[in-house]
Design a protein around this motif. Structure first.
Motif, PDB file in Angstrom:
ATOM      1  N   VAL A 153      -0.704   3.830   2.167  1.00  0.00           N
ATOM      2  CA  VAL A 153       0.849   3.658   2.638  1.00  0.00           C
ATOM      3  C   VAL A 153       1.416   2.542   1.595  1.00  0.00           C
ATOM      4  CG1 VAL A 153       2.560   2.989   4.193  1.00  0.00           C
ATOM      5  CG2 VAL A 153       0.849   4.185   5.007  1.00  0.00           C
ATOM      6  N   PHE A 154       0.789   1.381   1.355  1.00  0.00           N
ATOM      7  CA  PHE A 154       1.404   0.505   0.430  1.00  0.00           C
ATOM      8  C   PHE A 154       1.512   1.062  -1.006  1.00  0.00           C
ATOM      9  CE2 PHE A 154       1.349  -2.142   4.128  1.00  0.00           C
ATOM     10  CZ  PHE A 154       2.349  -3.039   3.865  1.00  0.00           C
ATOM     11  N   ASP A 155       0.263   1.608  -1.585  1.00  0.00           N
ATOM     12  CA  ASP A 155       0.129   2.236  -2.716  1.00  0.00           C
ATOM     13  C   ASP A 155       1.657   3.204  -2.784  1.00  0.00           C
ATOM     14  OD1 ASP A 155      -1.971   0.524  -3.518  1.00  0.00           O
ATOM     15  OD2 ASP A 155      -3.433   2.161  -3.295  1.00  0.00           O
ATOM     16  N   TRP A 156       1.618   4.141  -1.828  1.00  0.00           N
ATOM     17  CA  TRP A 156       2.702   5.048  -2.079  1.00  0.00           C
ATOM     18  C   TRP A 156       4.040   4.478  -1.842  1.00  0.00           C
ATOM     19  CZ3 TRP A 156       6.588   5.952   2.004  1.00  0.00           C
ATOM     20  CH2 TRP A 156       7.138   7.111   1.680  1.00  0.00           C
ATOM     21  N   LEU A 157       4.253   3.160  -1.372  1.00  0.00           N
ATOM     22  CA  LEU A 157       5.663   2.715  -1.424  1.00  0.00           C
ATOM     23  C   LEU A 157       5.818   2.161  -2.938  1.00  0.00           C
ATOM     24  CD1 LEU A 157       5.432   0.578   1.923  1.00  0.00           C
ATOM     25  CD2 LEU A 157       6.797   2.538   1.264  1.00  0.00           C
ATOM     26  N   HIS A 178      -6.282  -6.810   8.419  1.00  0.00           N
ATOM     27  CA  HIS A 178      -6.104  -5.429   7.674  1.00  0.00           C
ATOM     28  C   HIS A 178      -5.840  -5.852   6.013  1.00  0.00           C
ATOM     29  CE1 HIS A 178      -6.868  -2.979  11.287  1.00  0.00           C
ATOM     30  NE2 HIS A 178      -5.733  -3.634  11.843  1.00  0.00           N
ATOM     31  N   GLY A 179      -5.753  -7.005   5.711  1.00  0.00           N
ATOM     32  CA  GLY A 179      -5.632  -7.367   4.559  1.00  0.00           C
ATOM     33  C   GLY A 179      -4.388  -7.369   4.011  1.00  0.00           C
ATOM     34  N   LEU A 180      -3.185  -7.485   4.619  1.00  0.00           N
ATOM     35  CA  LEU A 180      -2.040  -7.283   4.075  1.00  0.00           C
ATOM     36  C   LEU A 180      -1.522  -8.265   3.354  1.00  0.00           C
ATOM     37  CD1 LEU A 180       0.010  -5.719   7.517  1.00  0.00           C
ATOM     38  CD2 LEU A 180      -1.309  -4.418   5.398  1.00  0.00           C
ATOM     39  N   GLU A 181      -1.916  -9.430   3.875  1.00  0.00           N
ATOM     40  CA  GLU A 181      -1.542 -10.479   3.085  1.00  0.00           C
ATOM     41  C   GLU A 181      -2.221 -10.943   1.839  1.00  0.00           C
ATOM     42  OE1 GLU A 181      -1.732 -14.211   5.695  1.00  0.00           O
ATOM     43  OE2 GLU A 181      -0.518 -13.332   7.145  1.00  0.00           O
ATOM     44  N   ASP A 182      -3.613 -10.669   1.864  1.00  0.00           N
ATOM     45  CA  ASP A 182      -4.338 -10.889   0.700  1.00  0.00           C
ATOM     46  C   ASP A 182      -4.258  -9.921  -0.266  1.00  0.00           C
ATOM     47  OD1 ASP A 182      -5.261 -13.293   1.917  1.00  0.00           O
ATOM     48  OD2 ASP A 182      -7.008 -12.380   2.917  1.00  0.00           O
ATOM     49  N   TYR A 183      -4.194  -8.650   0.014  1.00  0.00           N
ATOM     50  CA  TYR A 183      -4.165  -7.667  -1.122  1.00  0.00           C
ATOM     51  C   TYR A 183      -2.989  -6.645  -1.194  1.00  0.00           C
ATOM     52  CZ  TYR A 183      -9.096  -9.051  -0.156  1.00  0.00           C
ATOM     53  OH  TYR A 183     -10.002  -9.822   0.032  1.00  0.00           O
ATOM     54  N   VAL A 184      -2.555  -6.423  -0.223  1.00  0.00           N
ATOM     55  CA  VAL A 184      -1.301  -5.127  -0.028  1.00  0.00           C
ATOM     56  C   VAL A 184      -0.131  -5.527  -0.440  1.00  0.00           C
ATOM     57  CG1 VAL A 184      -0.377  -3.389   1.051  1.00  0.00           C
ATOM     58  CG2 VAL A 184      -2.945  -4.045   1.660  1.00  0.00           C
ATOM     59  N   ALA A 185       0.506  -6.716   0.324  1.00  0.00           N
ATOM     60  CA  ALA A 185       1.839  -7.126   0.202  1.00  0.00           C
ATOM     61  C   ALA A 185       2.141  -7.974  -1.023  1.00  0.00           C
ATOM     62  CB  ALA A 185       2.360  -7.810   1.355  1.00  0.00           C
ATOM     63  N   ASP A 186       3.362  -7.890  -1.803  1.00  0.00           N
ATOM     64  CA  ASP A 186       3.410  -8.799  -2.658  1.00  0.00           C
ATOM     65  C   ASP A 186       4.331  -9.768  -2.157  1.00  0.00           C
ATOM     66  OD1 ASP A 186       3.771  -6.813  -5.778  1.00  0.00           O
ATOM     67  OD2 ASP A 186       3.501  -6.016  -3.987  1.00  0.00           O
ATOM     68  N   CYS A 187       4.849  -9.862  -0.962  1.00  0.00           N
ATOM     69  CA  CYS A 187       5.317 -11.123  -0.555  1.00  0.00           C
ATOM     70  C   CYS A 187       4.951 -11.114   1.092  1.00  0.00           C
ATOM     71  CB  CYS A 187       6.924 -11.130  -0.842  1.00  0.00           C
ATOM     72  SG  CYS A 187       7.691 -12.370   0.088  1.00  0.00           S
ATOM     73  N   VAL A 188       4.748 -12.155   1.417  1.00  0.00           N
ATOM     74  CA  VAL A 188       4.560 -12.397   2.928  1.00  0.00           C
ATOM     75  C   VAL A 188       5.309 -13.364   3.476  1.00  0.00           C
ATOM     76  CG1 VAL A 188       2.802 -12.891   4.761  1.00  0.00           C
ATOM     77  CG2 VAL A 188       2.077 -11.416   2.750  1.00  0.00           C
TER      78      VAL A 188
END
Length: 558
Positions: A153-157, A178-188
């Protein structure tokens, strides 16, 4: 105002945009995480509606609340979300899980992504909010499956280059697992609630932001019917505006103590004193003087209601009510009563600063600041007050604060904020012979030639009057004792003057007697001297006659 960076999308929350160096990463996904009640949804709505108001278009996909409820929330905070929907600038997708979308034990996100993709293309939206994505967790068979789907989903965004804000809860550390902070999101961005002394404060922290600097501390923020407000205190610098203009306090005697023309504009004045010493009346007099000059005043009262303050000040001739009406003169004064015990220190700070930004006053009154320093939080109160005073000084506003001192304080302030105070005035009670009098002392006034004299002030129907102390033969006296001593001293002066006059007359008489005696003595001396002189002359004549006779005889013998 925070200047928007070309690679950012402003959230519309000034303090947050400052911390983010302009806003969220443009065209990249960001995560907003926090527990229930921390403000995730309203921050997301603010980001979305602010962008639409600036000309962007937006899509919101909700996995938790119904679209109607979200529109209601937005309307309650002043955002015309319903109008945006009617105009086609905002589309809200109801993405709450439906059993018909579940196959076996897993949910297929393709349908979800397809709906969002269609909405983005239809509206040509630049902003996307995905609210409560963690709700999907229960629809997936394994964490591994969900993690891979979220990555997709994040790659698609990122491919769609929409500035996306995804909100998730804190339950079971969803974003971390689920790794949102470390890998997926550009800003947390992390939100939380802090409960101390039964008072809740909402806090915000920027956990990460790729490609740019950001504030790293926890920052309190305010969430109420007026929306989100926060102050990035670490962003302030020592750049207070300085003015050489002098302002009258409205109390001639106090102006005289301050060198004749009152304090400088933009300075901070503190009135410290025990109960009943006139702190509020002094502050009200200064506020009244500012209103008479046509300046705007924000009066924050932590103990008195508006009606109480207006009524009590009328008794000494200060009519603040005429400046609170709808006329042009009545637009000068904004009264803001706040109970100190109902809010946390940080919330007080933010409410006051928000009111300052809203009303743009020339003068701010804080009455009394000591109400904020409750038991067990003096250090926190000191830190908060120092920041508040600094923020007020930074924008060049004249600040007037009052401080209640305990009866056993011996005049010592426990707030310890005098380092930020430009003019410190102490008021105290003087009790003698069954009477209480009020005294005023100037402890300091930076850059001003001040009076070092302790003076007395009184409440009169015409206002406050400051008088010089009476210094008599018996010392300094105040109040009725002052008048009694002055009367006694005046009687003593009359008696002394009479005694002095009598003594002077006696001295004149004595001088006359002495002069007469001196004249008589001089005459007697002169008479004796003349008699002696005659005797000397007579003797000298006889001697001369004898010498002459002898000389005649001697010549006849020859």
């Amino acid at each position: 105002m925070t200047m928007a960076h070309p690679d950012t999308a402003a959230t519309g929350i000034q303090g947050l945009d400052f911390l983010l160096q302009g806003g969220l990463p443009l065209g990249r996904p960001s995560v907003l995480r926090g527990g229930p009640g921390t403000g995730k949804t309203i921050i997301a709505l603010t980001f979305l509606c602010h962008g639409i108001a600036q000309g962007d278009k937006g899509v919101m996909a909700t996995f938790d609340e119904a679209p109607e409820a979200l529109i209601q929330h937005a309307t309650g905070f002043g955002f015309p979300a319903e109008q945006f929907v009617r105009e086609g600038r905002l589309q809200i997708l109801d993405m709450r899980p439906n059993p018909d979308d579940v196959s076996g034990h897993a949910i297929e996100l393709t349908a979800v992504m397809t709906r969002i993709d269609h909405a983005l293309k239809t509206t040509q939206a630049q902003r996307l909010v995905v609210d409560a994505m963690d709700v999907l967790e229960g629809a997936f068979a394994t964490d591994t499956h969900l993690r891979s789907e979220l990555g997709r989903v994040f790659d698609w965004l990122r491919e769609h280059q929409a500035t996306a804000l995804i909100t998730v809860g804190e339950q079971d550390n969803f974003s971390a697992r689920h790794g949102l902070e470390d890998y997926v999101a550009d800003c947390v961005i992390a939100l939380k609630q802090s409960l101390e002394h039964r008072v809740m404060t909402r806090l915000l922290r920027i956990v990460k932001r790729r490609g740019g600097a950001h504030g790293t501390s926890e920052f309190p923020f305010l969430l109420d019917s007026e929306g989100i407000f926060m102050i990035p205190v670490t962003g302030s610098v020592l750049s207070a505006k300085v003015s050489s203009e002098r302002l009258s306090t409205g109390i001639p005697g106090l102006d005289a103590m301050l060198g004749g023309n009152g304090p400088y504009r933009g300075s901070t004045l503190l009135f410290s004193g025990q109960a009943g010493t006139g702190k509020t009346s002094m502050a009200a007099a200064l506020a009244n003087s500012a209103c008479q000059r046509g300046e705007k005043v924000l009066y924050v009262s932590f103990e008195e209601s508006v009606d109480e303050l207006l009524r009590n000040q009328l008794s000494i001739g200060t009519d603040l009510g005429r400046f609170t009406g709808t006329t042009q003169a009545g637009q000068c004064l904004v009264l803001m009563p706040v109970r100190a015990v109902e809010l946390g220190l940080e919330e007080h700070l933010m409410r006051i600063m928000r009111a300052i930004r809203k009303h743009q006053p020339d003068v701010v009154v804080l009455d009394p600041i000591s109400s904020l320093a409750g038991r067990h939080r003096e250090d926190h109160a000191k830190a908060m007050l120092l920041r508040l005073i600094h923020l007020i000084k930074e924008v060049g506003i004249t600040a007037i604060a009052t401080e209640l001192l305990a009866d056993d304080s011996q005049g010592v302030s426990h707030l310890d904020v005098s380092s930020m105070i430009d003019v410190w005035i102490k008021l105290r009670r003087h009790e003698d012979n069954g009477e209480m009098n009020r005294l005023i002392t100037l402890v300091k006034a930076r850059g001003l030639p001040i009076s070092s004299q302790v003076k007395e002030f009184r409440f009169t129907p015409q206002g406050l009057e400051i008088e010089d102390p009476y210094m008599g033969e018996s010392g300094i006296a105040y109040g009725t004792n002052r008048h009694a001593l002055q009367s006694r001293d005046e009687q003593t002066l009359v008696q002394l003057r009479e005694a002095l006059s009598q003594a002077l007359r006696q001295r004149e008489e004595l001088d006359e007697i002495n002069a007469a005696a001196e004249r008589l003595a001089r005459a007697e001396r002169d008479a004796r001297a003349m008699a002696i002189d005659r005797n000397i002359a007579n003797l000298e004549r006889r001697l001369a006659m004898i010498h002459s006779a002898k000389s005649t005889v001697s010549r006849s013998r020859l």
